[in-house]
Design a protein around this motif. Sequence first.
Motif, short mmCIF file in Angstrom:
data_model
loop_
_atom_site.label_atom_id
_atom_site.label_comp_id
_atom_site.label_asym_id
_atom_site.label_seq_id
_atom_site.Cartn_x
_atom_site.Cartn_y
_atom_site.Cartn_z
N PRO A 64 57.05 11.84 47.77
CA PRO A 64 56.99 12.65 46.54
C PRO A 64 56.91 14.12 46.87
O PRO A 64 56.52 14.52 47.97
N ARG A 65 57.28 14.94 45.91
CA ARG A 65 57.08 16.38 46.05
C ARG A 65 55.61 16.72 45.93
O ARG A 65 54.81 15.92 45.46
N ASP A 66 55.29 17.93 46.31
CA ASP A 66 53.89 18.32 46.35
C ASP A 66 53.21 18.19 45.00
O ASP A 66 52.06 17.77 44.89
N GLU A 67 53.93 18.56 43.91
CA GLU A 67 53.28 18.55 42.62
C GLU A 67 53.07 17.14 42.08
O GLU A 67 52.40 16.94 41.09
N ASP A 68 53.67 16.14 42.74
CA ASP A 68 53.55 14.77 42.27
C ASP A 68 52.83 13.89 43.30
O ASP A 68 53.07 12.70 43.38
N ALA A 69 51.96 14.50 44.09
CA ALA A 69 51.35 13.76 45.18
C ALA A 69 50.51 12.59 44.68
O ALA A 69 50.29 11.63 45.39
N GLU A 70 50.01 12.67 43.43
CA GLU A 70 49.19 11.57 42.94
C GLU A 70 49.99 10.33 42.60
O GLU A 70 49.45 9.26 42.41
N PHE A 71 51.31 10.44 42.56
CA PHE A 71 52.15 9.29 42.25
C PHE A 71 52.68 8.68 43.54
O PHE A 71 53.87 8.62 43.77
N GLU A 72 51.80 8.26 44.40
CA GLU A 72 52.21 7.68 45.67
C GLU A 72 52.82 6.31 45.43
O GLU A 72 52.23 5.45 44.78
N LEU A 73 54.02 6.12 45.96
CA LEU A 73 54.70 4.85 45.77
C LEU A 73 54.10 3.78 46.68
O LEU A 73 53.70 4.07 47.80
N PRO A 74 54.07 2.54 46.22
CA PRO A 74 53.62 1.45 47.09
C PRO A 74 54.65 1.16 48.15
O PRO A 74 55.80 1.61 48.06
N PRO A 75 54.29 0.44 49.21
CA PRO A 75 55.27 0.10 50.25
C PRO A 75 56.46 -0.63 49.64
O PRO A 75 56.34 -1.38 48.68
N ALA A 76 57.63 -0.39 50.22
CA ALA A 76 58.87 -0.96 49.68
C ALA A 76 58.97 -2.44 50.05
O ALA A 76 59.59 -2.80 51.05
N ARG A 77 58.34 -3.28 49.26
CA ARG A 77 58.36 -4.71 49.50
C ARG A 77 58.81 -5.46 48.26
O ARG A 77 58.41 -6.61 48.03
N ASP A 78 59.62 -4.85 47.44
CA ASP A 78 60.09 -5.51 46.23
C ASP A 78 61.15 -6.54 46.59
O ASP A 78 61.84 -6.44 47.60
N LEU A 79 61.29 -7.51 45.70
CA LEU A 79 62.26 -8.57 45.90
C LEU A 79 63.67 -8.02 45.71
O LEU A 79 63.99 -7.44 44.67
N VAL A 80 64.52 -8.20 46.72
CA VAL A 80 65.92 -7.83 46.65
C VAL A 80 66.71 -9.08 47.01
O VAL A 80 66.72 -9.50 48.16
N GLY A 81 67.37 -9.68 46.02
CA GLY A 81 67.92 -11.01 46.24
C GLY A 81 66.75 -11.96 46.38
O GLY A 81 65.96 -12.13 45.45
N LEU A 82 66.63 -12.59 47.52
CA LEU A 82 65.45 -13.41 47.83
C LEU A 82 64.70 -12.86 49.04
O LEU A 82 63.82 -13.55 49.58
N ILE A 83 65.04 -11.66 49.45
CA ILE A 83 64.33 -11.00 50.55
C ILE A 83 63.03 -10.41 50.03
O ILE A 83 62.97 -9.89 48.92
N ASN A 84 61.98 -10.46 50.82
CA ASN A 84 60.65 -9.97 50.45
C ASN A 84 60.01 -10.84 49.37
O ASN A 84 59.25 -10.34 48.54
N PHE A 85 60.33 -12.13 49.36
CA PHE A 85 59.76 -13.02 48.34
C PHE A 85 58.24 -13.09 48.50
O PHE A 85 57.71 -13.20 49.60
N ASN A 86 57.55 -13.00 47.36
CA ASN A 86 56.09 -13.06 47.34
C ASN A 86 55.68 -14.09 46.30
O ASN A 86 55.92 -13.91 45.10
N SER A 87 55.09 -15.18 46.75
CA SER A 87 54.73 -16.27 45.83
C SER A 87 53.64 -15.88 44.84
O SER A 87 53.43 -16.60 43.86
N ALA A 88 52.96 -14.76 45.09
CA ALA A 88 51.91 -14.32 44.16
C ALA A 88 52.44 -13.31 43.15
O ALA A 88 51.68 -12.82 42.32
N ARG A 89 53.73 -13.02 43.20
CA ARG A 89 54.33 -12.07 42.28
C ARG A 89 55.11 -12.85 41.22
O ARG A 89 56.04 -13.58 41.54
N ILE A 90 54.75 -12.69 39.96
CA ILE A 90 55.27 -13.54 38.91
C ILE A 90 56.78 -13.39 38.75
O ILE A 90 57.49 -14.37 38.48
N SER A 91 57.32 -12.19 38.92
CA SER A 91 58.76 -12.00 38.77
C SER A 91 59.53 -12.75 39.85
O SER A 91 60.62 -13.28 39.59
N ASP A 92 58.97 -12.83 41.06
CA ASP A 92 59.62 -13.57 42.14
C ASP A 92 59.63 -15.06 41.83
O ASP A 92 60.64 -15.75 42.00
#
Length: 896
Positions: A349-377
Motif C-alpha cells: 500500500p501507499r503511505d497514506e493507506d498503511a492501515e489497509f494492510e492486505l492479508p497474505p495472497a492465499r485466495d482460492l484460484v481455481g482449486l489452488i490454495n484450497f482451504n477447507s475452513a473457508r466457506i467459499s472454497d
Amino acid sequence: MVKEKTVDEGSLSFDNSFLGFGSSLPVSSASSPKKQNGTDQPSFISSEENTNVEENPTSGFERYGLTPSGQTFRLPHEQENRRSILETIDPRVPKTPWDWVVIGSILLQVVLYIFTRGNTRRFLLMACFFFWRMSYDFGIGFLLHSQSNDRKIVEWVVKLGFFDKEKNPKLYEMTKHQLVSKMDSSYNFEKSPVEFNSWLVFRHFVDLILMCDFCSYVLMALAWTCWPNMNFLLHMLRFFGGIALIIFNYWVKLDAHRVVRDYAWYWGDFFFLLSSSLVFNGVFELAPHPMYSIGYAGYYGMSLISGSYGVLLASMVAHAAQFVFLVVVENPHIEKTYGSESAHSRIMPRDEDAEFELPPARDLVGLINFNSARISDVALVIIAAYSILSSLLSSNSYYNQFWALFQAFVWRFLHSAFHGCILFYQSRDKAWSRHFIRNGESVVQAWSQWKGFYNITLNMSYISFCMAAWKLYHLPDNWTYGLVTLRHTLGFALIVLHIYTSVSIYEDLGQYGWFYGDFFLPSRSPKLVYQGIYRYVNNPERFLGCSAYWGLALISNSAWIFLLATLAQLSNLAIIRLVEQPHMRKVYGNALRKEAGISKLIKQATQEHSNKLPKSIENHVKALGNTVDRVLDQTAEALQEFVSTAPPKVQVLLKGTESSLRRSAQLAILKLFAPQFDRHGSTAYSLNLDIEDSKVPLGYPIRVKWAAPSDHEYNDWIGLYRVSDNISDIHTQVPSEGRWSAVDHKGYNSHTSSITQVSETKDSGEIVFSRELLFWEPGTYEFRYHHSNKHLVMAKSEPFQIYAIPNDSKDTSEVKDTLDNLLKLCVPEDHSKSLQDLSDSKAKTFSKAIQYTFGIELGYHVIQVDGSTKVLASRLVSALKILQPLTYSEESKKDV
C-alpha cells in the motif's frame, strides 16, 4: 481481470555490466524485471533510445565480455549479416574437418532416405528425427544446466585438453585451426579467456545437432507425405497455408538472429556476460519466447504440406519438448541471473493507506490454495461436485443434454451479468465497497467477498461448459475420416493455449490484478508496467481468454456448444469494452499504452516496406473508424440521457394535465368541507419562514411563523413535505410520516412540544421544526397548513432547500468535531452520552446526517457499536481514504 497490466512501450534492454554472473541471455526471453530497491536490474528503454543503445558491429562499436572471475576482455568483431550456422553447408566457404563431420552426418540421413522405402523409411527417419531432437532438448539441455550450476562445460573442455598444447598438442592445434577459421581476424585464440573459447567449442557441437535436427525433420516430412482425400480447393489452401507458415518461420529466425546475434543464439551468457546492451525489438515484441513459440511455425507448415497426421503428431511432441527445455533449463537460469518478473504476489500500500494492510495472497484460484475452513472454497467444491457427478452419472438422453446446456447457460449468465454489473457500479461509485462499509466491515473484507463470488462463478462457468460439451460429445467411429483428427488436435491446442494464457496473466498480475484489485483498492494500483504476455497484447483475455470454449466446441462438433462459445466470447468482449476499458481510462488516463507490441511491429513493418495503403485511402479509413467510434459514443450518451431524463419530463407533463383537470373539483370539495375558506378565502392563512436565501443547512432547526383567522379550528396542523411529493396545491396526498406539529396545545396530545408561541387571539403563532421533525437529506421542501385534522391545504410556505455542508477532511480531529456538531443537532439532550445508548431511531437519524455530510453510508448498528465519536471518526477517515474517486490526476503521473 482490470485485468490490463501496464509497462513502458519501449524495447527491452539488458545491461549486463552491472549483473553478477549467472545465466545466458536467452534467445527466447523478451522481458525482464525493472530496477527495484536500488539494485540494478535489466530495464526497459524507450524506442527513441534504441539508436543510442543497440550495438552495431559494423560501426566500430567495441564489445566487452565479463567472465565469472571478473576478467574483462574485448570480443572479436562480428559481421552484421553473418550466419555462422549456414556457413557449414555454404559451398563458397572453405570447409574444416568439423564441417565435413556435419556434412557427412547430413548426407548419411539423405542416403537413408534414398535407399529405404515404405514404412521402413518412415519410421527410420522418424526415429532419426527424434534422436536429434532429444540430443537438442536433453543433450544440450543437460550441458547447459550443468554449465549454469557448476560450470561443467568449461571444466570438461579444459580437462580434455582442448586448450592445453603440452597435454594434447594435436587436439590443441585442431581446435585452434577450427576456431580461428570461423572467427574474425580480431580474434586471438591464445589471449581469449577459457570461458570464451569453451563457448566457441560448444557452438560447434550445437551446429552439428541443429543442422542434423533440421535435415532429419525435412526428410521425415517428405517420407510421410501423402495425399488426403479432399477437394482441390482444400489442397490449395493446405499448400499455400503450409508455405506461408514456413516463410513466417524463416522470417522469425532471421529477425531473432538480427536481434540477439550469435551471443544469445548460442546461449553465450551461460559462459560470460556482455558489458553492452541488447535491445529486444522486432520479433521479440510479437510473442513471448518467439524462438520457442512462433519460431516453430514451420513444423505445422510442413505438417500441412505433407498431409500426414504422423508428421503433425511428431511436430507437436517435438515442440512440447522444446517448451520443456525452456522451463527446465532456460527459465531457471534467466531468473537466477536477471531476476524474476513475478513481482506482484504482494501489492504494497501507499503511505497514506498503511492501515489497509492486505492479508497474505492465499485466495482460492481455481482449486489452488484450497482451504477447507473457508466457506467459499467449500461451496465451490460442493457445487462443482454436484455439476460434474450429475453429468457423468446420468444417461445421455435429450433431457439430460438440455439440462447440461441450461446449467452452462445459467452459469455463464450469472458470471457475466453479475461480474459486469458489480464492477461497473464499483467503478462508478464504489457501490460494492460502500455496502460493506455501511455494515461496519472493511474494504478488504468487501474485496475478499468479491473474490470468493468471482472465483465460484468463473470456475462454474468453465465446469458447466465442459460438462455440456461432454454430454454432446460422441466418440468418433473412424478417426481418419474427414477432419476428425484435425478437429481434436486443434481443439486440444486451443485448450492448452487458454491454460497458458490464464497462467501467464496470473503470473504477471498476481492475485491483486487477477481479482480486479484496482476496482476496490485504487490506491494500491500497480505502476504501469507492460511485461510478460502484456508486452505483446494490451488485453490477452479479449480473444485468447476464450480459446478453450472454441476448442471444446471443435472437439464436441455441436452447434449448441458453438452457440455457448459465441455467447461466452461476446459477453467477454462486452465486459472488456463497457466495464474494464472505461475503468482503465478513468484510473490511468493518458498513461495507457496506445499500441501493443504486435500492433506496433505490424505498423513498423508497413512503414519500412512502404506497402501500406495510399494516403487518401488510409485517411478515409481512419476517418471512417473515428466516425464510427464517435457515433457509437454519441448514441450511448443520447440513450443514457433519454433514460435518465424521459421519466421526469413525462411526469411533469402528466402533472400539469392532471392539475388542470382536478383543480375545479378540488375547489368545490374545499368549500364544502371548510366553511372558513368560503368566508375568509386563502389569503387569511399564511406561512413564513425565518431563513436566509431559502436555504437551511442539514439538521438546523427551522422557525415557522403562521397566521390564520381567529376562529380557525384548534386542531389545525402544519406538516413538512418534499415539493415533488404532492401534485395538488389544495390537497395533500402523502402522509407526513411524523414530520408535523399542532398549532395549538389543545388540539392534540402529542406533537405540541415544537410550539414556541401562540398569540392571545389565536390568529398567529410560531413553531420550531427540529430533529425528528426534519428531513435528514438534501432536497427542496415546503410547509403546508392543514385544516381541522384533515389534509385540506389552507396555506403553503415558499419552497426552501435543505443542503448538506460536505466534509472530506482526512484529519481525525476535524472529523470528530463535525460528528459532535451533528450529534448535537440530532439528539441535543443525549449528545454527551455514549453512542451505544442511542435509540435505533436516533441512531438512524445520525446515520443519515453522516451519509450526506461525509458521503459514506453507515448502518445505525455500526454507530452504536463504535460507542464514541472518536472511534467513529477513525472509521470515517479510513473509509474516506479508500473511497476516494477513481480519477486520473497529475499526481498519479509520478507513479507511471
